[in-house]
Write an enzyme that holds these catalytic residues in place. Sequence first.
Site, short mmCIF file in Angstrom:
data_model
loop_
_atom_site.label_atom_id
_atom_site.label_comp_id
_atom_site.label_asym_id
_atom_site.label_seq_id
_atom_site.Cartn_x
_atom_site.Cartn_y
_atom_site.Cartn_z
N HIS A 61 31.52 62.60 22.98
CA HIS A 61 31.25 63.79 23.79
C HIS A 61 31.58 63.43 25.23
O HIS A 61 30.93 62.57 25.82
CB HIS A 61 29.78 64.19 23.66
CG HIS A 61 29.41 64.58 22.26
ND1 HIS A 61 29.55 65.86 21.78
CD2 HIS A 61 28.93 63.84 21.23
CE1 HIS A 61 29.17 65.90 20.51
NE2 HIS A 61 28.78 64.68 20.14
N HIS A 237 28.86 61.09 11.25
CA HIS A 237 27.59 60.37 11.41
C HIS A 237 26.63 60.43 10.20
O HIS A 237 25.51 60.90 10.31
CB HIS A 237 26.86 60.79 12.68
CG HIS A 237 26.82 62.27 12.98
ND1 HIS A 237 26.50 63.23 12.06
CD2 HIS A 237 27.04 62.93 14.15
CE1 HIS A 237 26.54 64.41 12.64
NE2 HIS A 237 26.86 64.27 13.90
N ASP A 310 29.61 58.54 18.48
CA ASP A 310 28.86 59.74 18.86
C ASP A 310 28.31 59.58 20.28
O ASP A 310 27.18 59.98 20.58
CB ASP A 310 27.73 60.04 17.87
CG ASP A 310 27.25 61.50 17.98
OD1 ASP A 310 27.76 62.23 18.84
OD2 ASP A 310 26.35 61.88 17.20
#
Length: 433
Positions: A61, A237, A310
């Site tokens: 992100h 994930h 992540d």
Amino acid sequence: MSRTLAIRGGTIIDSTGTRRSDVVVGPDGSVLAVGPGLDADDSLDASGCVVAPGFVDLHVHLREPGREEAETIESGARGAALGGFTAVLAMPNTTPTVDCAPMVTEVLELGRDTACDVRTSGAITVGRRGKALAPMAEMVRAGVRLFTDDGSGVQDDRLMRTALEYAGSLSHLTGGRPIVLAQHCEVEALSEGSLMHEGRVSSSLGIPGQPAEAEELMVMRDIAMSRLTGGRIHFQHLSTAGSVAMVRAAKAAGLPITAEATTHHFTLLDECCASFDPVFKVHPPLRTDADVQAIKQGLADGTIDAIATDHAPHTSHDKDRTFADAPPGMLGLETAFALANTELDLPIEDILALMSWRPAVIAGLDPVHGGPIAVGGAANIVVIDPEMEWVVSGEAMASRSTNTPYEGRKVKGKVRHTILRGQPVVVDGDAQR
Ligand code: DOR
């Protein structure tokens, strides 16, 4: 810059095997020579180090556009390079959502001269709202190869079926390269209002939890959807033992399925939440020791194809709230290799496969990333000292945020140099861009 660069004294490990050799890379971004005793205009010391294809992160992100106070594409790319990544795949849950070609182009433009090759995924549904399919064809034309509504899963069964069928019809736009739908598996009817994993620890803390089944039901559904449509699904994930077992069986049955696990899901337990420190709040939540063992087994036996981070930066303003109010997510880019190297009982060759050439194939980035280090190949390379010990510090990271759950942890394995398209972007642990 038109200088050649020699990486001297290291051991090359790539998908073709292991050998002691120097490497010379050129300003055109390719490998010019591989062999003993090589010289060039400049050189980097790699003695005692492993020289490998750069890492590829399928899940980051980068927060731009919309949350630049937490991270920018530039700062995230710098952190990625420091972590040994030469390519990262940005998630589309920015503001606005990356759900159309102009947004894809904007992200790619912002990533153009950064320290890492920044690619982006596109949302499966408009605004990630789960109601209508996003214009996937125009995003494929703009460069997207993987779609996801990450942050949430596609709840609607029929829409997911349509998305898989549609994605399957678009490979003529990519010269036959597959388009992948990646899923954040979470059935919201079961996870709504939850702050951590549901189990013994959540009960004793009085924190509302989400059961493993919130993830597993969607893994189960999407395996069925892949069987129905022939569509390619990448599970993001994975965090539970049940999910790993289902993916193992689905792969054995020949379905076109791949999966990733994050570093935090094999290094941290739900028990961390007993501190009520929101740095441990993440989606999917940290699970039990049995789940961690199953993830490790999945990484060891090939059920799980890739280690992803992540990487989810949040400002202290946002993260330093109560456990209930803080947003989920933790930093990952600058600690991933060291954690895998420290915590997984795997040969380094296997760790490199999980972090480089296997994710590169899933993202459609091979052989430019993850490809063998050979004359004529792309010079996207990481040089790692697998024995060097260091202590994690959020403040020392390139990220604009500091929400690492590993603050103060001693780890083994350090990225020394990262080479992107023949240019050194990290030298002796220092970012050059
Ligand atoms: O913990 C998480 N944080 N999980 C997600 O799926 C989204 C991410 C974020 O964007 O912060």
